[in-house]
Design an enzyme around this catalytic site. Sequence first.
Site, short mmCIF file in Angstrom:
data_model
loop_
_atom_site.label_atom_id
_atom_site.label_comp_id
_atom_site.label_asym_id
_atom_site.label_seq_id
_atom_site.Cartn_x
_atom_site.Cartn_y
_atom_site.Cartn_z
N HIS A 15 39.43 -30.56 8.21
CA HIS A 15 39.27 -31.44 7.05
C HIS A 15 37.88 -32.09 7.05
O HIS A 15 37.19 -32.09 6.03
CB HIS A 15 40.36 -32.52 7.05
CG HIS A 15 40.07 -33.62 6.07
ND1 HIS A 15 40.17 -33.46 4.70
CD2 HIS A 15 39.63 -34.89 6.26
CE1 HIS A 15 39.82 -34.59 4.10
NE2 HIS A 15 39.48 -35.48 5.01
N HIS A 70 34.51 -32.50 4.23
CA HIS A 70 33.46 -33.51 4.04
C HIS A 70 32.04 -33.00 4.30
O HIS A 70 31.13 -33.37 3.57
CB HIS A 70 33.73 -34.71 4.95
CG HIS A 70 34.84 -35.58 4.45
ND1 HIS A 70 34.69 -36.41 3.37
CD2 HIS A 70 36.11 -35.74 4.89
CE1 HIS A 70 35.83 -37.05 3.15
NE2 HIS A 70 36.71 -36.66 4.05
N GLU A 128 37.64 -38.14 -1.70
CA GLU A 128 38.75 -37.42 -1.05
C GLU A 128 39.53 -36.53 -2.03
O GLU A 128 39.93 -35.43 -1.67
CB GLU A 128 39.73 -38.41 -0.41
CG GLU A 128 39.21 -39.14 0.82
CD GLU A 128 39.08 -38.27 2.07
OE1 GLU A 128 39.47 -37.08 2.05
OE2 GLU A 128 38.57 -38.79 3.07
N SER A 136 39.95 -28.95 1.55
CA SER A 136 40.34 -28.53 2.91
C SER A 136 41.83 -28.23 2.98
O SER A 136 42.34 -27.90 4.03
CB SER A 136 39.99 -29.62 3.93
OG SER A 136 40.74 -30.79 3.69
#
Length: 297
Positions: free
Chosen positions: A162, A167, A208, A227
């Site tokens: 993730h 990110h 997010e 992700s």
Amino acid sequence: MFDEGQLYAPVTADEDGKVTVHLADDHPGAHDAEYRRRRSQIAAPALAWQPGDPVPRVQYTESENQIWETVCRELAPKHARLAIRGYLEGKEALALPTDHVPQLDEVSAGLGPLSGFRLHPAAGLVPLDVFYGSLADGVFHSTQYLRHSSQPLYTPEPDILHEVVGHCNLLANPAIAEVKRRAGEAARRCETPEGLQYVADVFWFTIEFGVMYEEGELRAYGAGLLSSYGEIEEFRGADIRPVDFDQMATLAYDISHYQPILFACDGMSELTDRVAGFFADFDDDRAARLARNAAHA
Ligand SMILES: [Fe+2]
């Protein structure tokens, strides 16, 4: 409102320095003694780490590299189809390995020339003010463990897949990295928990779980969507709303399910101008005003 603390398994150290990661009973690795041992082994150096120390390196196992490879392979065609252009450009520029888990300092070495960001290791949950505030310094906290091998396409916690695939590919895009810096500066200005929570909530619905219209098509830019093997296929079916910061800060949401409500930027400039501008202007007064308006509604 969400409490990011619920996302991460708690990590503790006892008086003898023994580090334990406490997995919830329904975690896929909860009843796998070897996995639990491994999680604690990876968490211990990250927990002891201090700024200025070399970032701990993890000797990843064959099975962990296999998980990384599987997830990268499965996500690649989904990214090509469903991610915004800015993410795909960042991903191409960062050129992460797809056959083995990279070390955090290798990812930092790639990000540095692209956006100036670097990674600090996280054993698990990082306090909200530290996590968000350090974005202002170009620092992103990343966990180093991987999900359990029985379910490579699912994780109840943010693992290194993730953090890095979601990110860091975003952080490889300098314009998006700037939005994260502005969020960090906003968090630094906050002196109240309400202010910090407002920043965290807007971060949640943008960085997010943000989506964006690009040439009439809805695509994802949120790291949580990009992700997630399952959720990336579902976001187009969500209740898609125009960007509304007060709404983001007041919506109740459940972090353990796919997000039923998402907010769409109308093109990249709404993210890099309007969302970044919101963070640039944000202070505690904005959160206080929201609370006052809610009380009078
Ligand atoms: Fe995240």
